[in-house]
Each structure stands twice: as C-alpha cells, then as structure tokens.
Write an enzyme that holds these catalytic residues in place. Structure first.
Site, PDB file in Angstrom:
ATOM      1  N   CYS A 171      37.080  45.811  31.362  1.00  0.00           N
ATOM      2  CA  CYS A 171      36.518  44.475  31.090  1.00  0.00           C
ATOM      3  C   CYS A 171      35.026  44.422  31.423  1.00  0.00           C
ATOM      4  CB  CYS A 171      37.283  43.431  31.885  1.00  0.00           C
ATOM      5  SG  CYS A 171      37.569  43.873  33.617  1.00  0.00           S
ATOM      6  N   HIS A 173      34.755  37.594  36.308  1.00  0.00           N
ATOM      7  CA  HIS A 173      33.661  38.331  36.961  1.00  0.00           C
ATOM      8  C   HIS A 173      32.345  37.623  36.619  1.00  0.00           C
ATOM      9  CE1 HIS A 173      36.444  41.680  37.422  1.00  0.00           C
ATOM     10  NE2 HIS A 173      36.492  41.920  36.127  1.00  0.00           N
TER      11      HIS A 173
HETATM   12  P1  NAD Z   1      49.655  44.892  35.029  1.00  0.00           P
HETATM   13  O1  NAD Z   1      50.144  45.430  36.310  1.00  0.00           O
HETATM   14  O2  NAD Z   1      49.440  43.421  34.892  1.00  0.00           O
HETATM   15  O3  NAD Z   1      50.648  45.311  33.852  1.00  0.00           O
HETATM   16  C1  NAD Z   1      51.137  46.603  33.716  1.00  0.00           C
HETATM   17  C2  NAD Z   1      52.543  46.549  33.125  1.00  0.00           C
HETATM   18  O4  NAD Z   1      53.013  47.874  32.944  1.00  0.00           O
HETATM   19  C3  NAD Z   1      53.548  45.826  33.993  1.00  0.00           C
HETATM   20  O5  NAD Z   1      54.284  44.958  33.174  1.00  0.00           O
HETATM   21  C4  NAD Z   1      54.436  46.938  34.516  1.00  0.00           C
HETATM   22  O6  NAD Z   1      55.751  46.472  34.687  1.00  0.00           O
HETATM   23  C5  NAD Z   1      54.357  47.948  33.412  1.00  0.00           C
HETATM   24  N1  NAD Z   1      54.615  49.324  33.835  1.00  0.00           N
HETATM   25  C6  NAD Z   1      54.375  49.894  35.016  1.00  0.00           C
HETATM   26  N2  NAD Z   1      54.722  51.200  34.990  1.00  0.00           N
HETATM   27  C7  NAD Z   1      55.196  51.439  33.749  1.00  0.00           C
HETATM   28  C8  NAD Z   1      55.703  52.585  33.106  1.00  0.00           C
HETATM   29  N3  NAD Z   1      55.780  53.755  33.737  1.00  0.00           N
HETATM   30  N4  NAD Z   1      56.092  52.466  31.810  1.00  0.00           N
HETATM   31  C9  NAD Z   1      56.008  51.285  31.159  1.00  0.00           C
HETATM   32  N5  NAD Z   1      55.526  50.166  31.735  1.00  0.00           N
HETATM   33  C10 NAD Z   1      55.124  50.248  33.013  1.00  0.00           C
HETATM   34  O7  NAD Z   1      48.327  45.693  34.687  1.00  0.00           O
HETATM   35  P2  NAD Z   1      47.092  45.214  33.810  1.00  0.00           P
HETATM   36  O8  NAD Z   1      46.206  44.383  34.653  1.00  0.00           O
HETATM   37  O9  NAD Z   1      47.594  44.653  32.529  1.00  0.00           O
HETATM   38  O10 NAD Z   1      46.339  46.587  33.600  1.00  0.00           O
HETATM   39  C11 NAD Z   1      46.738  47.503  32.597  1.00  0.00           C
HETATM   40  C12 NAD Z   1      45.559  48.387  32.259  1.00  0.00           C
HETATM   41  O11 NAD Z   1      44.492  47.568  31.752  1.00  0.00           O
HETATM   42  C13 NAD Z   1      44.941  49.165  33.428  1.00  0.00           C
HETATM   43  O12 NAD Z   1      44.419  50.376  32.955  1.00  0.00           O
HETATM   44  C14 NAD Z   1      43.809  48.245  33.873  1.00  0.00           C
HETATM   45  O13 NAD Z   1      42.805  48.935  34.579  1.00  0.00           O
HETATM   46  C15 NAD Z   1      43.319  47.758  32.530  1.00  0.00           C
HETATM   47  N6  NAD Z   1      42.576  46.512  32.565  1.00  0.00           N
HETATM   48  C16 NAD Z   1      42.987  45.475  33.345  1.00  0.00           C
HETATM   49  C17 NAD Z   1      42.245  44.309  33.366  1.00  0.00           C
HETATM   50  C18 NAD Z   1      42.628  43.139  34.223  1.00  0.00           C
HETATM   51  O14 NAD Z   1      41.760  42.380  34.609  1.00  0.00           O
HETATM   52  N7  NAD Z   1      43.879  42.939  34.550  1.00  0.00           N
HETATM   53  C19 NAD Z   1      41.108  44.189  32.581  1.00  0.00           C
HETATM   54  C20 NAD Z   1      40.742  45.256  31.744  1.00  0.00           C
HETATM   55  C21 NAD Z   1      41.481  46.414  31.746  1.00  0.00           C
END
Ligand code: NAD
Length: 343
Positions: free
Chosen positions: A140, A220
C-alpha cells in the site's frame, strides 16, 4: 471471461474478490479460508465458492453452516489466475503449487520482490507485466509513493525523494495488534525498506524513506519532499493530480485535515467499505519553490492495492494492452470517481 481464484480471503482478498466480481471480463471462481469466521459467511452471502487450505477442517466449516467446495489445490486447478492474498511470507510457500499447476499467480506486498521477480504498479509499468506468469503487486505505501513519484518524474524529473511514512498500527479488525500508546520507530534505522521497494518498480529513482507506526487504524500519512531536475510549478502539480485516475486532491474547500475526516467523507460518499482507492493529496500542503516540492498524502492501506490487482490480472492475461484502458475499465466497474470530483 478470465477465471480468478482468491487464495486468502482476508482484508485484501475480500476486497479484491468484490472488485473482480464487479468487472465484465473476469469472474471469481472461488475464495479460500483457513477457519470458519465472519469473513467466510460474507463469502457465502456473496456466492463465492469456499475452499479451504486444510481439508481436515471441513467438518468445522460444515458444522458452522458453510459448504466447502474443496481444497485450495482444487480451487487453483479451476482458475486461470490466482490472486494470493495470504499473510506476508505465507504467499511464497504457495509458489510451488502454482508452478506445479502451471498457473498464473500474483502476490501482495508482504512478499519479497523475488517471489515473482516483477513488481507491479499499473500507472508505472503495466506494459512490462503483459503476459507474465508471476507478478507481485507492491504494498500500500509503495503503491502510493510510486503513483505520485512517477508523475512528478515525467513532468519535472526527480533528483531525489525523501519520504516519511506515519503508518497505521493495525487494520481496524485486528484486535491483537498495537501500539496502543506509543510512537514506534519501525525501523529505527534509516532508510526503511520502502525506498528500495519503490526501486523495484522505478529503479532509477533516488529515494530515502523513514517510517514509524502510530496508534491509528484508518490510514497511513506520508510527508514527502521531492527535489526536481527542472523548476517545479505548483499549479501544474495540482493539474497532474486532478487528471490522474488513481490520485485524489483533498481540496481546501472540504476543510479536511485528517485521516478520520477523510474516512468519514468516504463513508458519506457511499464508497463500498469506505474504501479510498486513490492517493489522497492535501491541496493546501502542496509547496513548490524552484526545485523543491513538498506535500502530505494519506493512503488507505486496505484499498489502494485492490484496483492494482485487477489491472495486474488484465496485463498478465492480455485482457488489456495498456494501463489507461485497464484503469478505466476497473474504475468504471467500481463506480470509482476520485475525490476531487466530489467536492
Ligand atoms: P489478512 O490476515 O487480513 O488475510 C489473510 C487471509 O489469508 C486470512 O483470511 C487467512 O485466513 C488466510 N490464510 C492464512 N493462511 C492461509 C493459507 N495457508 N492458505 C490460504 N489462506 C490462508 O492479511 P491481509 O492484510 O489481507 O494481507 C494479505 C497480503 O496483502 C500480505 O502480503 C500483506 O502484506 C498485503 N497487504 C496488506 C495490506 C493491509 O493493510 N492489510 C495492504 C497492502 C498489502
């Protein structure tokens, strides 16, 4: 119609699923969860077939009233493209599966650049992503930095960027993360990883970043200073922002000077989940003098990468040949109009 699977239906995955479902040229064929929680019920309500990472948990899902369509591998087999939105570092462990099945996959910014070997931002390098098997959509913060730095570079040439990121402590639903009462230098050392991450998309940009985490969940805030090669013109900067389909200008007339008021505005506008897909750049903060440009921009961490994922799919599958076409399709399908057109 490109068939897309969402592996990891959490903060990012559930948003990307809805954004894909809104497009005419792609559809969601399944989403995956590790446990039966509230988000799993949203998947059911939306009609997305639910797959699970660990089939031994099938009975727990079914006991909760959630039908299980199969395993993550079954889901990936049925897809043309997999959006991996599992937590940071988990995504890389899924790569052998995507390789084995010969599927296209894209990861999020929590993974290292090396997992895909190509880091994506639609405004900067859409064409370089055309036809690729693997792509990483940058984080992000990096997405927000790349969008504005690229525009300023095209118009005035960038000599150096110095950016300070004041980052949200957690997403709103994350009850176990903090800080509650501290400003945490993250990292203490300079530069933070954000500068090198920008260089995965814009390798020629000289940039130094510093980052800290504060007790807020909304957005942010970036304080950015850019030294330019040519003299920078404030009115032209404002025009660049206004004309960019993924940048928003927070005008003086709105009286908004905080992330809280921005999120309130997004809610009042009726944006789904109050999502702000655009960089929110504060007009009054834009300072330009000779070769120096300074401004504040707020970035909604849960939202800005969502539209980038949709564009990345179009590039990888050849559904669009250029960024402008894909960005317009994505934005229109989401009824997304950058905020300067709403006030
Ligand atoms: P999150 O924890 O909200 O969601 C992740 C999901 O994946 C959960 O539903 C979890 O149950 C599932 N999961 C976990 N292990 C798994 C597996 N082995 N197989 C299938 N599903 C599985 O995470 P998020 O915040 O959505 O982040 C996901 C990615 O996006 C990361 O790389 C993060 O760095 C990136 N990201 C996050 C944000 C943010 O602000 N949240 C912003 C930009 C990028």
């Amino acid at each position: 119609m490109i068939k897309v699977a969402i592996n990891g239906y959490g903060t990012i995955g559930k948003r990307v699923a809805d954004a894909i479902a809104a497009q005419k040229d792609m559809k969601v064929i399944g989403v995956s969860k590790t446990r039966p929680n509230a988000e799993a019920f949203i998947a059911k309500q939306r009609g997305y077939p639910l797959y699970i990472a660990d089939l031994s948990k099938k009975a727990a899902f079914e006991k909760a009233g959630l039908a299980v369509a199969g395993s993550v591998e079954d889901m990936c087999k049925a897809a043309d493209v997999i959006v991996d939105a599992t937590p940071g570092d988990v995504g890389a462990t899924n790569k052998p599966l995507y390789e084995k099945l010969g599927k296209k996959a894209l990861w999020q910014g929590g993974e290292d650049h090396e997992v895909a070997g190509f880091s994506f931002n639609s405004s900067c390098n859409f064409k370089d992503a055309i036809g690729r098997q693997f792509v990483r959509v940058v984080s992000c913060n990096t997405t927000g930095l790349c969008r504005i730095i690229h525009e300023i570079d095209k118009a005035f040439g960038v000599e150096h960027v110095h950016a300070i990121m004041v980052r949200r402590g957690s997403d709103p639903g994350e009850i176990k993360k903090g800080p509650i009462d501290a400003v945490v230098l993250d990292p203490v050392t300079v530069p933070s990883h954000h500068g090198p991450d920008v260089q995965t998309v814009l390798p020629h940009i000289s940039i130094t970043t510093m980052a800290m985490i504060v007790p807020t969940t909304m957005m942010h805030m970036h304080a950015i200073r850019i030294t330019t090669k040519k003299d920078v013109n404030r009115e032209k900067v404002i025009e660049l922002i206004k004309n960019h389909p993924r940048m928003g200008l927070v005008k003086k007339t709105a009286g908004i000077r905080s992330t809280a008021e921005l999120k309130e505005f997004a809610m009042d506008l009726g944006r789904q989940r109050a999502d702000l897909y655009e960089n929110c750049i504060f007009e009054d903060s834009i300072y330009a003098d000779k070769k120096e440009l300074c401004f504040f921009q707020a970035i909604h961490q849960e939202a800005d990468v969502v539209v980038e994922n949709v564009d990345a799919i179009r590039a990888m599958t050849g559904l669009a040949k250029d960024a402008a076409t894909s960005i317009k399709l994505t934005n229109d399908a989401l009824h997304f109009i950058p905020i300067q057109n709403n006030h």
